[in-house]
Write a protein that holds these residues in place. Structure first.
Motif, PDB file in Angstrom:
ATOM      1  N   PRO A  59       0.732  -1.231   0.036  1.00  0.00           N
ATOM      2  CA  PRO A  59      -0.149   0.001  -0.181  1.00  0.00           C
ATOM      3  C   PRO A  59       1.035   1.326  -0.188  1.00  0.00           C
ATOM      4  CG  PRO A  59      -0.861  -1.868   1.451  1.00  0.00           C
ATOM      5  CD  PRO A  59       0.418  -2.146   1.088  1.00  0.00           C
ATOM      6  N   GLY A  60       1.976   1.369   0.813  1.00  0.00           N
ATOM      7  CA  GLY A  60       2.947   2.485   0.476  1.00  0.00           C
ATOM      8  C   GLY A  60       3.436   2.941  -0.823  1.00  0.00           C
ATOM      9  N   GLU A  61       3.550   1.783  -1.539  1.00  0.00           N
ATOM     10  CA  GLU A  61       4.093   2.013  -2.862  1.00  0.00           C
ATOM     11  C   GLU A  61       2.940   2.871  -3.745  1.00  0.00           C
ATOM     12  OE1 GLU A  61       5.500  -1.720  -4.610  1.00  0.00           O
ATOM     13  OE2 GLU A  61       7.230  -1.685  -3.386  1.00  0.00           O
ATOM     14  N   TYR A  62       1.577   2.125  -3.435  1.00  0.00           N
ATOM     15  CA  TYR A  62       0.557   2.892  -4.507  1.00  0.00           C
ATOM     16  C   TYR A  62       0.552   4.442  -3.810  1.00  0.00           C
ATOM     17  CZ  TYR A  62      -1.286  -1.576  -5.710  1.00  0.00           C
ATOM     18  OH  TYR A  62      -1.785  -2.890  -6.335  1.00  0.00           O
ATOM     19  N   LYS A  63       0.541   4.679  -2.383  1.00  0.00           N
ATOM     20  CA  LYS A  63       0.607   6.234  -2.056  1.00  0.00           C
ATOM     21  C   LYS A  63       1.640   6.906  -2.437  1.00  0.00           C
ATOM     22  CE  LYS A  63      -1.926   4.535   2.137  1.00  0.00           C
ATOM     23  NZ  LYS A  63      -1.906   4.467   3.770  1.00  0.00           N
ATOM     24  N   LEU A  64       2.678   6.263  -2.509  1.00  0.00           N
ATOM     25  CA  LEU A  64       3.905   7.106  -3.013  1.00  0.00           C
ATOM     26  C   LEU A  64       3.851   7.494  -4.737  1.00  0.00           C
ATOM     27  CD1 LEU A  64       6.870   8.383  -2.803  1.00  0.00           C
ATOM     28  CD2 LEU A  64       7.797   6.081  -3.175  1.00  0.00           C
ATOM     29  N   LEU A  65       3.230   6.210  -5.412  1.00  0.00           N
ATOM     30  CA  LEU A  65       3.163   6.708  -6.814  1.00  0.00           C
ATOM     31  C   LEU A  65       1.783   7.789  -7.033  1.00  0.00           C
ATOM     32  CD1 LEU A  65       3.342   5.982  -9.993  1.00  0.00           C
ATOM     33  CD2 LEU A  65       1.551   4.192  -9.315  1.00  0.00           C
TER      34      LEU A  65
ATOM     35  N   LYS B 215       8.991  12.952 -15.776  1.00  0.00           N
ATOM     36  CA  LYS B 215       9.414  12.992 -14.640  1.00  0.00           C
ATOM     37  C   LYS B 215       8.826  11.962 -13.614  1.00  0.00           C
ATOM     38  CE  LYS B 215      10.101  17.982 -14.276  1.00  0.00           C
ATOM     39  NZ  LYS B 215       9.288  19.327 -13.840  1.00  0.00           N
ATOM     40  N   LEU B 216       7.699  11.319 -14.125  1.00  0.00           N
ATOM     41  CA  LEU B 216       7.066  10.347 -13.395  1.00  0.00           C
ATOM     42  C   LEU B 216       7.657   9.122 -13.529  1.00  0.00           C
ATOM     43  CD1 LEU B 216       4.296   9.330 -12.028  1.00  0.00           C
ATOM     44  CD2 LEU B 216       3.449   8.626 -14.079  1.00  0.00           C
ATOM     45  N   ILE B 217       8.721   8.555 -14.483  1.00  0.00           N
ATOM     46  CA  ILE B 217       9.286   7.480 -14.763  1.00  0.00           C
ATOM     47  C   ILE B 217      10.252   7.086 -13.560  1.00  0.00           C
ATOM     48  CG2 ILE B 217      10.655   5.887 -16.344  1.00  0.00           C
ATOM     49  CD1 ILE B 217       7.831   6.874 -17.312  1.00  0.00           C
ATOM     50  N   PRO B 218      11.062   7.888 -13.270  1.00  0.00           N
ATOM     51  CA  PRO B 218      11.945   7.450 -11.900  1.00  0.00           C
ATOM     52  C   PRO B 218      10.967   7.121 -10.694  1.00  0.00           C
ATOM     53  CG  PRO B 218      12.556   9.518 -12.950  1.00  0.00           C
ATOM     54  CD  PRO B 218      11.348   9.217 -13.334  1.00  0.00           C
ATOM     55  N   ALA B 219       9.835   7.854 -10.557  1.00  0.00           N
ATOM     56  CA  ALA B 219       8.739   7.499  -9.579  1.00  0.00           C
ATOM     57  C   ALA B 219       8.356   6.002  -9.811  1.00  0.00           C
ATOM     58  CB  ALA B 219       7.708   8.344  -9.333  1.00  0.00           C
ATOM     59  N   MET B 220       7.989   5.467 -10.956  1.00  0.00           N
ATOM     60  CA  MET B 220       7.480   4.250 -11.225  1.00  0.00           C
ATOM     61  C   MET B 220       8.575   3.248 -10.459  1.00  0.00           C
ATOM     62  SD  MET B 220       4.633   4.189 -12.394  1.00  0.00           S
ATOM     63  CE  MET B 220       5.005   2.419 -12.365  1.00  0.00           C
ATOM     64  N   LEU B 221       9.958   3.441 -10.675  1.00  0.00           N
ATOM     65  CA  LEU B 221      10.705   2.444 -10.377  1.00  0.00           C
ATOM     66  C   LEU B 221      10.829   2.039  -8.843  1.00  0.00           C
ATOM     67  CD1 LEU B 221      13.708   3.722 -12.593  1.00  0.00           C
ATOM     68  CD2 LEU B 221      11.973   2.048 -13.110  1.00  0.00           C
ATOM     69  N   HIS B 222      10.090   3.019  -7.888  1.00  0.00           N
ATOM     70  CA  HIS B 222       9.800   2.680  -6.612  1.00  0.00           C
ATOM     71  C   HIS B 222       8.710   1.375  -6.203  1.00  0.00           C
ATOM     72  CE1 HIS B 222      12.917   4.979  -4.862  1.00  0.00           C
ATOM     73  NE2 HIS B 222      12.504   6.235  -5.464  1.00  0.00           N
ATOM     74  N   VAL B 223       8.018   1.291  -7.502  1.00  0.00           N
ATOM     75  CA  VAL B 223       7.026   0.388  -7.343  1.00  0.00           C
ATOM     76  C   VAL B 223       7.243  -1.187  -7.837  1.00  0.00           C
ATOM     77  CG1 VAL B 223       4.585  -0.177  -8.234  1.00  0.00           C
ATOM     78  CG2 VAL B 223       5.400   2.168  -7.780  1.00  0.00           C
ATOM     79  N   THR B 224       6.916  -2.056  -7.108  1.00  0.00           N
ATOM     80  CA  THR B 224       7.436  -3.274  -7.637  1.00  0.00           C
ATOM     81  C   THR B 224       6.884  -3.800  -8.676  1.00  0.00           C
ATOM     82  OG1 THR B 224       7.627  -3.772  -5.087  1.00  0.00           O
ATOM     83  CG2 THR B 224       7.820  -5.605  -6.567  1.00  0.00           C
ATOM     84  N   LYS B 225       5.365  -4.028  -8.842  1.00  0.00           N
ATOM     85  CA  LYS B 225       4.863  -4.708  -9.778  1.00  0.00           C
ATOM     86  C   LYS B 225       4.010  -3.666 -10.824  1.00  0.00           C
ATOM     87  CE  LYS B 225       5.755  -9.252  -9.017  1.00  0.00           C
ATOM     88  NZ  LYS B 225       6.482  -9.963 -10.061  1.00  0.00           N
ATOM     89  N   TRP B 226       4.629  -3.431 -12.008  1.00  0.00           N
ATOM     90  CA  TRP B 226       3.816  -2.668 -12.987  1.00  0.00           C
ATOM     91  C   TRP B 226       4.236  -2.888 -14.414  1.00  0.00           C
ATOM     92  CZ3 TRP B 226       7.143   0.601 -15.682  1.00  0.00           C
ATOM     93  CH2 TRP B 226       8.543   0.656 -15.473  1.00  0.00           C
ATOM     94  N   ASN B 227       3.529  -2.277 -15.204  1.00  0.00           N
ATOM     95  CA  ASN B 227       3.748  -2.269 -16.655  1.00  0.00           C
ATOM     96  C   ASN B 227       3.167  -1.237 -17.328  1.00  0.00           C
ATOM     97  OD1 ASN B 227       1.250  -3.245 -18.112  1.00  0.00           O
ATOM     98  ND2 ASN B 227       1.364  -4.693 -16.383  1.00  0.00           N
ATOM     99  N   LEU B 228       3.526  -0.564 -18.342  1.00  0.00           N
ATOM    100  CA  LEU B 228       2.874   0.553 -19.002  1.00  0.00           C
ATOM    101  C   LEU B 228       2.924   0.485 -20.561  1.00  0.00           C
ATOM    102  CD1 LEU B 228       4.907   2.851 -20.305  1.00  0.00           C
ATOM    103  CD2 LEU B 228       5.142   3.383 -17.781  1.00  0.00           C
ATOM    104  N   LYS B 229       2.181   0.869 -21.206  1.00  0.00           N
ATOM    105  CA  LYS B 229       2.050   1.158 -22.823  1.00  0.00           C
ATOM    106  C   LYS B 229       1.823   2.446 -23.128  1.00  0.00           C
ATOM    107  CE  LYS B 229       1.006  -3.785 -23.511  1.00  0.00           C
ATOM    108  NZ  LYS B 229       0.091  -4.697 -24.016  1.00  0.00           N
TER     109      LYS B 229
ATOM    110  N   SER C 117       6.776   0.311 -24.727  1.00  0.00           N
ATOM    111  CA  SER C 117       6.236  -0.388 -23.519  1.00  0.00           C
ATOM    112  C   SER C 117       7.483  -0.550 -22.475  1.00  0.00           C
ATOM    113  CB  SER C 117       5.713  -1.742 -23.840  1.00  0.00           C
ATOM    114  OG  SER C 117       6.775  -2.371 -24.686  1.00  0.00           O
ATOM    115  N   LEU C 118       7.141  -0.559 -21.287  1.00  0.00           N
ATOM    116  CA  LEU C 118       8.325  -0.770 -20.077  1.00  0.00           C
ATOM    117  C   LEU C 118       7.529  -1.417 -19.013  1.00  0.00           C
ATOM    118  CD1 LEU C 118      10.978   0.444 -20.067  1.00  0.00           C
ATOM    119  CD2 LEU C 118       9.711   2.339 -18.770  1.00  0.00           C
ATOM    120  N   LYS C 119       8.288  -2.185 -18.286  1.00  0.00           N
ATOM    121  CA  LYS C 119       7.770  -2.933 -17.334  1.00  0.00           C
ATOM    122  C   LYS C 119       8.743  -2.999 -16.075  1.00  0.00           C
ATOM    123  CE  LYS C 119       7.220  -7.286 -17.564  1.00  0.00           C
ATOM    124  NZ  LYS C 119       6.676  -8.566 -17.969  1.00  0.00           N
TER     125      LYS C 119
END
Length: 407
Positions: free
Chosen positions: A186-192, A236-250, A269-271
């Motif tokens: 949950p903390g990762e969601y909040k940070l994102l 600028k959001l991309i470095p923040a995504m790297l603090h999240v464990t499970k994700w993918n984007l298109k 695409s990136l995951k």
């Protein structure tokens, strides 16, 4: 991040593939040489730094890579300052005024500088030398600014930053992004979500913390007029995504064909296993200096109410709301505090719509008097929250007064 002219990528069908540097001996050596150059130029002018970078760059075919690494060092890890006894414009006025009282000649120049040095030494109550005046006359030109601080990275950290910046550059022309985050703490969601809020991105959010979220982000190319600034905010959001464990984007990218210059859609695409390394701290960012200042002032206030930064997600249709702060009393009472100080009309409309949909009966809304809510089409009287108005800074005592009025 890197400017467009330093981005390097190739195409594979409709996919765009940004350049990444391997952490191998050759690249590490190039990064080390650049870092050493910057270290040796501390205390000298930006002009000298630029000349040495040009010499290092030479006529090698990898000049864009070297130039990109140097750009990251200069823009993110260097502090350049104007060093002058007075503001350069004021100093020039003083020199010209002194010079006007003498006949122009090579011999008069040292005399003018000596006289002004004596005058400034008395005025500033510290010794000022003629050479400092000579150097300070045009110290406000970019090439004359002094490199005063250099936060030296490791060669590997610089290469990681370069690879991340190349990927970030892909999003400058994004028209549509779908981000899936799932099975996370949950903390990762909040940070994102805090970073989404920090960068003021236009999003549509579905899901919940138990099952994950699908986040649709409108890119700059989806606007009526493409906004480079908004494209930078998405990047600028991309470095923040790297603090999240499970994700993918298109992402869908609005580009132009190299040969015909016709609009052409491409994809990226990136995951979570992308191998990129973030330079963002894992802590929880404040959305503004206004919030950071309020938190600092609250810490010096002697109150039974405890100010908490970690606030639960409040799901609402198409989004989530994360109030800026929670106020907790020892007797169990709680209030949520949201600070509204951002001016963009679409943000204001979205914010007040979220407040109305949240269904919170313990929400305090602190609103800047500088906002033109009427122009944004916002009616405060329709807002089911306790309202506080503030000018430049939000006073903790005003929040405590609002709590007292609610009891």
């Amino acid at each position: 991040m890197l400017p467009t002219e330093l981005l390097i990528h190739r195409y594979s069908g409709e996919e765009i593939i940004p350049k990444r540097l391997k952490l191998e001996a050759t690249n590490v050596a190039i990064a080390s040489e650049l870092i050493s150059l910057f270290r040796d130029v501390v205390g000298q002018t930006q002009g000298k730094l630029n000349r040495q970078l040009q010499e290092l760059e030479g006529d090698t075919p990898d000049y864009r890579m070297k130039r990109g690494l140097a750009h990251l060092l200069k823009s993110a890890m260097c502090t350049f300052e104007i060093i002058s006894p007075l503001e350069p414009q004021q100093l020039r006025e003083r020199v010209f005024a002194f010079a006007a009282n003498t006949l122009p000649s090579p011999q008069a120049t040292p005399q003018t500088l000596n006289r002004l040095a004596d005058s400034l030494s008395k005025e500033l109550e510290r010794e000022v030398f003629p050479d400092q005046i000579r150097a300070g006359l045009y110290a406000d030109l970019a090439e004359n600014r002094i490199l005063t601080q250099f936060e030296e990275p490791t060669p590997e950290a610089l290469l990681h930053r370069y690879n991340l910046s190349q990927v970030q550059g892909v999003f400058y022309k994004a028209s549509h992004i779908i981000l899936n985050v799932h099975r996370n703490d949950p903390g990762e969601y909040k940070l994102l979500f805090r970073y989404l809020k920090l960068f003021q991105l236009m999003t549509y959010i579905e899901g919940d913390a138990d099952h994950g979220f699908t986040i649709t982000i409108d890119g700059p190319a989806s606007l009526f007029k493409v906004s480079t600034r908004y494209g930078l905010d998405i990047a600028k959001l991309i470095p923040a995504m790297l603090h999240v464990t499970k994700w993918n984007l298109k992402a869908t990218l609005q580009t132009r064909d190299f040969y015909t210059n016709e609009p052409k859609l491409r994809h990226f695409s990136l995951k979570d296993d992308c191998g990129l390394v973030t330079h963002y701290p894992p802590g929880k960012p404040y959305d503004s200096m206004l919030e950071a200042s309020f938190a600092d002032r609250w810490d010096s206030l002697k109150s039974e109410w405890k100010l908490e930064r970690e606030v639960d997600l409040i799901p609402i249709p198409g989004s989530v709301m994360i109030p800026d702060f929670r106020l907790v009393h020892p007797d169990g009472r709680t209030f949520l505090l949201e600070i509204v100080g951002y001016w963009r009309p679409e943000y204001l409309r979205k914010k007040f719509s979220q407040v109305r949909q949240s269904g919170c009966d313990n929400l305090i809304l602190a609103i800047s008097e500088r906002l033109n809510l009427e122009k944004a089409g916002v009616k405060v009287q329709d807002t089911p929250a306790k309202i506080i108005w503030f000018k430049d800074k939000l006073a903790p005592k005003a929040v405590l007064a609002a709590i007292a009025d609610s009891n």
